[in-house]
Write a protein that holds these residues in place. Structure first.
Motif, mmCIF file in Angstrom:
data_model
loop_
_atom_site.group_PDB
_atom_site.id
_atom_site.type_symbol
_atom_site.label_atom_id
_atom_site.label_comp_id
_atom_site.label_asym_id
_atom_site.label_seq_id
_atom_site.Cartn_x
_atom_site.Cartn_y
_atom_site.Cartn_z
ATOM 1 N N SER A 77 12.666 18.249 -46.687
ATOM 2 C CA SER A 77 11.401 18.562 -46.014
ATOM 3 C C SER A 77 11.217 17.686 -44.773
ATOM 4 O O SER A 77 10.819 18.175 -43.706
ATOM 5 N N TYR A 78 11.535 16.414 -44.891
ATOM 6 C CA TYR A 78 11.420 15.529 -43.730
ATOM 7 C C TYR A 78 12.397 15.925 -42.617
ATOM 8 O O TYR A 78 12.024 15.989 -41.444
ATOM 9 N N PHE A 79 13.644 16.177 -42.980
ATOM 10 C CA PHE A 79 14.634 16.525 -41.955
ATOM 11 C C PHE A 79 14.291 17.833 -41.253
ATOM 12 O O PHE A 79 14.558 17.990 -40.059
ATOM 13 N N LEU A 80 13.678 18.763 -41.968
ATOM 14 C CA LEU A 80 13.209 19.997 -41.325
ATOM 15 C C LEU A 80 12.098 19.698 -40.327
ATOM 16 O O LEU A 80 12.073 20.253 -39.222
ATOM 17 N N LEU A 81 11.178 18.821 -40.715
ATOM 18 C CA LEU A 81 10.098 18.422 -39.805
ATOM 19 C C LEU A 81 10.673 17.760 -38.557
ATOM 20 O O LEU A 81 10.264 18.061 -37.427
ATOM 21 N N LEU A 82 11.638 16.893 -38.744
ATOM 22 C CA LEU A 82 12.287 16.229 -37.616
ATOM 23 C C LEU A 82 12.959 17.250 -36.702
ATOM 24 O O LEU A 82 12.816 17.188 -35.471
ATOM 25 N N ALA A 83 13.674 18.209 -37.300
ATOM 26 C CA ALA A 83 14.343 19.249 -36.511
ATOM 27 C C ALA A 83 13.330 20.048 -35.693
ATOM 28 O O ALA A 83 13.584 20.382 -34.528
ATOM 29 N N ASP A 85 10.273 18.933 -34.727
ATOM 30 C CA ASP A 85 9.631 18.060 -33.750
ATOM 31 C C ASP A 85 10.523 17.712 -32.561
ATOM 32 O O ASP A 85 10.018 17.402 -31.481
ATOM 33 N N ILE A 86 11.827 17.777 -32.730
ATOM 34 C CA ILE A 86 12.709 17.525 -31.587
ATOM 35 C C ILE A 86 13.199 18.820 -30.943
ATOM 36 O O ILE A 86 14.004 18.791 -30.017
ATOM 37 N N GLY A 87 12.682 19.944 -31.434
ATOM 38 C CA GLY A 87 12.931 21.219 -30.785
ATOM 39 C C GLY A 87 14.175 21.972 -31.204
ATOM 40 O O GLY A 87 14.590 22.908 -30.513
ATOM 41 N N TYR A 88 14.768 21.611 -32.340
ATOM 42 C CA TYR A 88 15.966 22.312 -32.803
ATOM 43 C C TYR A 88 15.627 23.598 -33.540
ATOM 44 O O TYR A 88 16.453 24.503 -33.618
ATOM 45 N N ILE A 89 14.435 23.646 -34.138
ATOM 46 C CA ILE A 89 13.974 24.874 -34.787
ATOM 47 C C ILE A 89 12.540 25.147 -34.339
ATOM 48 O O ILE A 89 11.809 24.233 -33.961
ATOM 49 N N THR A 90 12.164 26.407 -34.397
ATOM 50 C CA THR A 90 10.820 26.806 -33.994
ATOM 51 C C THR A 90 9.806 26.481 -35.088
ATOM 52 O O THR A 90 10.179 26.247 -36.248
ATOM 53 N N ASN A 91 8.545 26.510 -34.724
ATOM 54 C CA ASN A 91 7.475 26.323 -35.713
ATOM 55 C C ASN A 91 7.553 27.386 -36.801
ATOM 56 O O ASN A 91 7.330 27.092 -37.981
ATOM 57 N N GLU A 92 7.868 28.608 -36.404
ATOM 58 C CA GLU A 92 7.963 29.705 -37.372
ATOM 59 C C GLU A 92 9.100 29.469 -38.363
ATOM 60 O O GLU A 92 8.929 29.632 -39.575
#
Length: 117
Positions: A77-83, A85-92
């Motif tokens: 869950s944290y690593f997804l949030l990091l991804a 927040d640094i723009g590697y994945i979209t909010n969706e």
């Protein structure tokens, strides 16, 4: 000893692992040994620990590995949030994966409580 493939939580976590592996293929190549690797290790640890726990002889051992899987779900869950927040994945994309992680965490918590009876 039980068959881990018959557990819904294992099935969901395995499917999510496959999906996240595919998703991280689009991460920058310089992240291969950083966030990509950490996220993949964390997510794959969930079904791996469920499987290992199923192979143990006691309910206490099974519960221990379910709790390890729960810790890995929180790490994921944290690593997804990091991804996100640094723009590697979209909010969706983040929301989709985060909702599935929360579902898996709830399933793990429920299963842990059942193993304590």
């Amino acid at each position: 000893m039980q068959d881990h493939k018959k557990l819904k939580v294992w099935e969901h976590s395995h499917k999510l692992t496959v999906s996240i592996y595919k998703m991280t293929m689009s991460f920058p190549k310089d992240e291969v040994f950083a966030l990509t690797s950490q996220l993949r290790r964390a997510i794959s640890s969930i079904p791996a620990n469920i499987a290992e726990g199923c192979g143990r002889r006691t309910q206490a051992d099974f519960s221990k590995f379910l709790n390890i899987a729960l810790g890995s779900a929180n790490e994921t869950s944290y690593f997804l949030l990091l991804a996100k927040d640094i723009g590697y994945i979209t909010n969706e994309t983040y929301s989709i994966y985060e909702n599935e992680i929360e579902r898996i965490k709830a399933m793990l918590i429920s299963l842990v409580s059942k193993t304590k009876d």
